[in-house]
Scaffold this motif. Structure first.
Motif, PDB file in Angstrom:
ATOM      1  N   ARG A  51       4.347   8.067   5.320  1.00  0.00           N
ATOM      2  CA  ARG A  51       5.379   7.412   4.513  1.00  0.00           C
ATOM      3  C   ARG A  51       6.006   8.401   3.535  1.00  0.00           C
ATOM      4  O   ARG A  51       7.226   8.385   3.317  1.00  0.00           O
ATOM      5  N   ALA A  74      -2.283   4.548  -1.422  1.00  0.00           N
ATOM      6  CA  ALA A  74      -2.359   4.160  -0.011  1.00  0.00           C
ATOM      7  C   ALA A  74      -2.785   2.709   0.133  1.00  0.00           C
ATOM      8  O   ALA A  74      -2.246   1.960   0.960  1.00  0.00           O
ATOM      9  N   GLU A 109      -7.443  -4.942   8.326  1.00  0.00           N
ATOM     10  CA  GLU A 109      -6.100  -5.080   8.881  1.00  0.00           C
ATOM     11  C   GLU A 109      -6.134  -5.286  10.391  1.00  0.00           C
ATOM     12  O   GLU A 109      -5.162  -5.742  10.989  1.00  0.00           O
ATOM     13  N   ALA A 127      -0.607  -0.872   1.513  1.00  0.00           N
ATOM     14  CA  ALA A 127      -1.061  -1.736   2.598  1.00  0.00           C
ATOM     15  C   ALA A 127      -1.487  -3.113   2.123  1.00  0.00           C
ATOM     16  O   ALA A 127      -1.188  -4.125   2.767  1.00  0.00           O
ATOM     17  N   ALA A 130      -1.308   6.879   7.027  1.00  0.00           N
ATOM     18  CA  ALA A 130      -0.040   6.161   6.926  1.00  0.00           C
ATOM     19  C   ALA A 130       0.686   6.505   5.634  1.00  0.00           C
ATOM     20  O   ALA A 130       1.917   6.624   5.606  1.00  0.00           O
ATOM     21  N   HIS A 131      -0.074   6.678   4.559  1.00  0.00           N
ATOM     22  CA  HIS A 131       0.525   7.049   3.274  1.00  0.00           C
ATOM     23  C   HIS A 131       1.206   8.415   3.376  1.00  0.00           C
ATOM     24  O   HIS A 131       2.318   8.616   2.853  1.00  0.00           O
ATOM     25  N   TYR A 147       6.416   2.342   6.835  1.00  0.00           N
ATOM     26  CA  TYR A 147       5.357   1.717   6.052  1.00  0.00           C
ATOM     27  C   TYR A 147       4.113   1.556   6.927  1.00  0.00           C
ATOM     28  O   TYR A 147       4.194   1.567   8.154  1.00  0.00           O
ATOM     29  N   TYR A 148       2.983   1.359   6.263  1.00  0.00           N
ATOM     30  CA  TYR A 148       1.758   1.031   6.987  1.00  0.00           C
ATOM     31  C   TYR A 148       1.976  -0.267   7.775  1.00  0.00           C
ATOM     32  O   TYR A 148       2.489  -1.251   7.247  1.00  0.00           O
ATOM     33  N   LEU A 197      -5.236   4.285   6.374  1.00  0.00           N
ATOM     34  CA  LEU A 197      -4.361   4.083   5.221  1.00  0.00           C
ATOM     35  C   LEU A 197      -3.893   5.418   4.656  1.00  0.00           C
ATOM     36  O   LEU A 197      -2.719   5.574   4.292  1.00  0.00           O
TER      37      LEU A 197
END
Length: 382
Positions: free
Chosen positions: A165, A136, A27, A140, A161-162, A181-182, A158
């Motif tokens: 979220r 996760a 990413e 993404a 971020a999960h 969100y991611y 990830l």
């Protein structure tokens, strides 16, 4: 081992006498590594650090938790590496300090990204004591399709971020949680939200928001009683994120999230924009919420604002002066752009940031962060 790359999205290598291949994921936009070795639990941190510094990736086949500890050990070696003699702080310009900081962070990120993991066709990590990262990864990357390889650092991002979220970010002005969100900028810096919450509304009939992100400002305008809010966004993740947040809070009848570059069609008595605050080039897709190359979004908003305001309408520009303290933009330059767009400043309210880095004297950008002020500029047609 000398892996081959194909179209910058696959990684081919030799392992146990066999040719192997997997999709390469990054990413951050890092290309597949050109050299690769297999890593096991017996690998020392010093050896791993040397390999990573040389640009050799380590495809991990040992215990997942041992890989996490190894990554931490590599990070400590990077952070404790003796630095070359530097100029006194007084001799380093703010721009140079910013560029050196970004360069150091970029180099650190590339080195840490050299520890990579396998993911199977269902986003499972085939290692001992590995966590379940399927949800996760789906958030993404989308639905699972084929086996892939990805850096451990990205996997940990990830996972984080999960959790963000799921948990959400409490927004006091809303009395609600926003679930980012991611890859969508999280509204953890609440001072700009407070500016929008406290500024008197010129109208409750209609508002545009340019750059919806998580949808937090569109939701706030709806909560304040604006009957209709049209919020624009171009990023696919942000569009989905904003729509989900708006629906979760029950504002979908008031708020419409539309895909558009800057302005929607028509005019409004209130147009709000919180563009990226730093005029610098993003090094990855997820940095576009922070860096606005050549101030394109800021200038696009200013240049199009007068044509989209109804008579007597206001444009609210939410902007930090961090770029000014870094020497990336001057206040005079901003005023020139406002004047050239046929606008004038009808008022401004300021607020000091409250984030911890503003008080961290060890931060290389402390001088700029400690002086930073975030402002809501009330702009009207001249």
């Amino acid at each position: 081992m000398q892996p081959k790359t194909a179209a910058l999205q696959r990684l081919d290598w030799e392992e146990d006498g066999e040719n192997r291949s997997a999709r390469w994921r990054s990413e951050s936009g890092n290309p597949p590594p050109k050299r690769l070795v297999i890593g096991h639990d017996q690998m020392t941190a010093d050896h791993a650090y040397r390999l990573a510094c040389e640009g050799t990736a380590i495809l991990w086949r040992g215990d997942f938790q041992n890989a996490r500890q190894l990554l931490q050990a590599i990070a400590r070696r990077i952070d404790n590496k003796p630095r070359k003699a530097k100029k006194p702080a007084a001799e380093v310009s703010p721009v140079d300090a910013f560029n050196l900081h970004r360069l150091a962070q970029s180099q650190r990120g590339r080195t840490l990204a050299m520890l990579i993991l396998p993911l199977d066709e269902q986003y499972a990590i085939p290692l001992r004591r590995a966590p379940d990262v399927k949800d996760a990864c789906e958030e993404a990357y989308g639905p699972p399709d084929e086996a892939s390889v990805v850096s451990l650092r990205e996997v940990l991002g990830l996972i984080g971020a999960h959790e963000w979220r799921k948990k959400g970010v409490e927004i006091a002005a809303l009395g609600e949680r926003i679930h980012p969100y991611y890859g969508v900028f999280s509204p953890v810096r609440g001072e700009y939200i407070d500016l929008v919450a406290n500024q008197p509304l010129p109208s409750r009939e209609l508002a545009f928001e340019i750059g919806a992100g998580t949808g937090v400002l569109a939701a706030l305008l709806a909560k304040r009683g604006v009957e209709r809010v049209v919020a624009t966004e171009v990023d696919a993740r942000a569009l989905a994120c904003a729509r989900e947040n708006i629906a979760r809070m029950g504002f979908q009848r008031q708020v419409e999230i539309v895909e558009a570059d800057l302005f929607p069609a028509g005019r409004a008595p209130l147009i709000v924009c919180n563009p990226p605050w730093l005029p610098a080039r993003p090094s990855s897709a997820i940095e576009h919420a922070i860096y606005d190359p050549e101030s394109r979004m800021l200038r696009g908003f200013l240049d199009g604002l007068a044509a989209h305001l109804t008579p007597g309408g206001e444009g609210w520009l939410i902007l930090s002066d961090f770029a000014e303290h870094l020497g990336l933009r001057t206040r005079a330059q901003l005023q020139e752009w406002i004047d050239a767009a046929g606008l004038k400043v009808d008022g401004r309210i300021d607020i000091k940031p409250h984030h911890p880095r503003a008080a961290d004297k060890t931060d290389p950008l402390y001088a700029a962060r400690s002086a930073e002020v975030t402002s809501l500029w009330r702009l009207v047609a001249a």
